[in-house]
Motif scaffolding. Structure first.
Motif, PDB file in Angstrom:
ATOM      1  N   MET A  12       0.804  -1.165   0.054  1.00 39.21           N
ATOM      2  CA  MET A  12       0.036  -0.068  -0.060  1.00 39.21           C
ATOM      3  C   MET A  12       0.889   1.180   0.097  1.00 39.21           C
ATOM      4  O   MET A  12       1.719   1.607   0.795  1.00 39.21           O
ATOM      5  CB  MET A  12      -0.762  -0.007   1.371  1.00 39.21           C
ATOM      6  N   ALA A  13       0.640   2.324  -0.831  1.00 40.07           N
ATOM      7  CA  ALA A  13       1.373   3.540  -0.867  1.00 40.07           C
ATOM      8  C   ALA A  13       1.222   4.089   0.085  1.00 40.07           C
ATOM      9  O   ALA A  13       0.241   4.328   0.744  1.00 40.07           O
ATOM     10  CB  ALA A  13       0.871   4.108  -2.204  1.00 40.07           C
ATOM     11  N   VAL A  14       2.513   4.643   0.444  1.00 42.10           N
ATOM     12  CA  VAL A  14       2.520   5.761   1.659  1.00 42.10           C
ATOM     13  C   VAL A  14       2.029   7.152   1.333  1.00 42.10           C
ATOM     14  O   VAL A  14       2.243   7.498   0.122  1.00 42.10           O
ATOM     15  CB  VAL A  14       3.872   5.962   2.181  1.00 42.10           C
ATOM     16  N   SER A  15       1.029   7.750   1.955  1.00 37.97           N
ATOM     17  CA  SER A  15       0.603   9.006   1.720  1.00 37.97           C
ATOM     18  C   SER A  15       1.200  10.000   2.693  1.00 37.97           C
ATOM     19  O   SER A  15       1.758   9.764   3.810  1.00 37.97           O
ATOM     20  CB  SER A  15      -1.095   9.155   2.087  1.00 37.97           C
ATOM     21  N   HIS A  16       1.544  11.336   2.176  1.00 40.32           N
ATOM     22  CA  HIS A  16       2.215  12.099   2.867  1.00 40.32           C
ATOM     23  C   HIS A  16       1.636  13.452   3.305  1.00 40.32           C
ATOM     24  O   HIS A  16       0.485  13.981   2.511  1.00 40.32           O
ATOM     25  CB  HIS A  16       3.576  12.686   1.900  1.00 40.32           C
ATOM     26  N   LYS A  17       1.685  13.922   4.145  1.00 41.51           N
ATOM     27  CA  LYS A  17       1.229  15.206   4.652  1.00 41.51           C
ATOM     28  C   LYS A  17       2.350  16.284   4.638  1.00 41.51           C
ATOM     29  O   LYS A  17       3.483  16.015   4.336  1.00 41.51           O
ATOM     30  CB  LYS A  17       0.806  15.294   6.248  1.00 41.51           C
ATOM     31  N   SER A  18       1.912  17.643   4.881  1.00 44.79           N
ATOM     32  CA  SER A  18       3.032  18.849   4.620  1.00 44.79           C
ATOM     33  C   SER A  18       4.060  18.571   5.763  1.00 44.79           C
ATOM     34  O   SER A  18       3.608  17.841   6.845  1.00 44.79           O
ATOM     35  CB  SER A  18       2.034  20.143   4.668  1.00 44.79           C
ATOM     36  N   PRO A  19       5.253  19.000   5.606  1.00 42.82           N
ATOM     37  CA  PRO A  19       6.080  18.810   6.643  1.00 42.82           C
ATOM     38  C   PRO A  19       5.998  19.845   7.569  1.00 42.82           C
ATOM     39  O   PRO A  19       7.121  20.193   8.337  1.00 42.82           O
ATOM     40  CB  PRO A  19       7.666  18.926   5.918  1.00 42.82           C
ATOM     41  N   PHE A  20       5.009  20.561   7.929  1.00 40.94           N
ATOM     42  CA  PHE A  20       4.884  21.731   8.864  1.00 40.94           C
ATOM     43  C   PHE A  20       3.797  21.509   9.966  1.00 40.94           C
ATOM     44  O   PHE A  20       2.872  20.742   9.708  1.00 40.94           O
ATOM     45  CB  PHE A  20       4.655  23.136   8.041  1.00 40.94           C
TER      46      PHE A  20
END
Length: 261
Positions: free
Chosen positions: A1-9
Motif C-alpha cells: 500500500m502506497a504511503v501518503s504524505h502530509k505537509s512537513p509543517f
C-alpha cells in the motif's frame, strides 16, 4: 500500500510548494517557501510519513544539515538545509507521521531560508510530481498548501508543546504501543520537559507515565491513570545529560543519558 504524505509543517501552516524548473537540482524536488506574511525561517519540520529517519550534515555544501526518512514501502523523503536537527549526524530514529525532525534554515548550498524536500522511489529515483496533503505538485508548478500534519489525527487534542508550555521545542521522541513519549527543551532557561501522549483509550483513564532524570540528580516521575497524557515533568538540566522516557500500559521506553548540551 502506497504511503501518503502530509505537509512537513505544523498543523494549520500554509507555505508555497515550488517545483520549479529548469535548473532546480535534482529536478522534481520541492522548495517550500514563504507564503504571504508568514516567513518559513525557523519553522518546525515534521516527518511527512512514518518511517526510520537518518540524520546527516554536509557542512557548508550541498544539503547542509539534512534528514532522510525511509518509509514502510521502501520509498524515501529528504529534508534539507535545516537549521537544527533533533539528532546529531549519523544517528537514526523511528518517527511517526508528524514527528519533529528539525527546523527550517539555510545551511549548505542555500541562498535563503527554505525547506528542500524530495520524494524518492524505493530504487532512489526522484518522483518529479510529489503529492502532499492530496495535492500533486508537478514540474513547473507552485502551489500554496495548508498542513494537517500534527493536527491530532490520533484523536488526542493535546500536543507535547501545549503540555510543556511556551518556549519548549521537541528534541527527541520514542514510540510506544498506544502512544509516544517526548523530550522537549527550552533554550531560554535550560529546562527540559517530558510528556507521554496517548493515542489509544483517549478520554478514558488508563496507565501512563513520564519521567526525567538529570545526570547526578534524582528522577522525577508523573505516573497514574490519565485520560490523555502524563506530564509535564520539568527539570533544569543546562549543560547536563538527561535520562528520560515513559510508558503507556505495559509498553515502556527508557533512554540512556544523552542530550548533554
Amino acid at each position: 500500500m502506497a504511503v501518503s504524505h502530509k505537509s512537513p509543517f505544523n498543523c494549520g501552516k500554509t507555505f508555497y510548494a515550488n517545483n520549479w524548473t529548469p535548473t532546480h537540482n535534482p529536478a522534481g524536488s520541492i522548495d517550500w517557501q514563504n507564503y504571504g506574511g508568514d516567513a518559513i525561517n525557523g519553522e518546525t519540520v515534521r516527518a511527512t510519513a512514518a518511517g526510520t529517519a537518518t540524520f546527516y550534515n554536509a557542512g557548508n555544501t550541498s544539503y547542509g544539515k539534512w534528514v532522510e526518512i525511509r518509509h514502510s514501502d521502501g520509498t524515501r523523503t529528504r529534508y534539507a538545509h535545516l537549521a537544527t536537527m533533533v539528532k546529531s549526524a549519523g544517528a537514526t530514529m523511528s518517527v511517526g507521521q508528524g514527528t519533529t525532525i528539525g527546523t527550517v534554515g539555510s545551511t549548505g548550498g542555500s541562498n535563503a531560508p527554505h525547506l528542500h524536500y524530495e520524494q524518492r522511489t524505493s530504487g532512489g529515483a526522484m518522483d518529479t510530481s510529489p503529492t502532499v496533503e492530496g495535492v500533486t505538485v508537478s514540474l513547473g508548478q507552485k502551489k500554496a498548501i495548508k498542513s494537517t500534519n500534527g493536527c491530532g489525527g490520533s484523536g488526542n487534542p493535546n500536543t507535547p508543546e501545549s503540555v510543556c508550555g511556551s518556549g519548549f521545542t521537541v528534541i527527541d521522541s520514542a514510540a510506544l504501543t498506544g502512544g509516544r513519549t517526548y523530550l522537549l527543551y527550552n533554550s531560554g532557561n535550560g529546562d527540559n520537559c517530558v510528556a507521554t501522549m496517548k493515542t489509544t483509550s483517549l478520554g478514558a483513564a488508563s496507565a501512563v507515565s513520564a519521567f526525567l532524570e538529570p545526570q547526578g540528580a534524582s528522577r522525577t516521575t508523573d505516573s497514574g491513570s490519565f485520560e490523555y497524557y502524563a506530564g509535564p515533568v520539568k527539570r533544569n538540566a543546562a549543560g547536563k545529560c538527561v535520562k528520560w522516557g515513559g510508558s503507556v500500559g505495559s509498553s515502556t521506553y527508557t533512554s540512556g543519558f544523552e542530550h548533554c548540551d
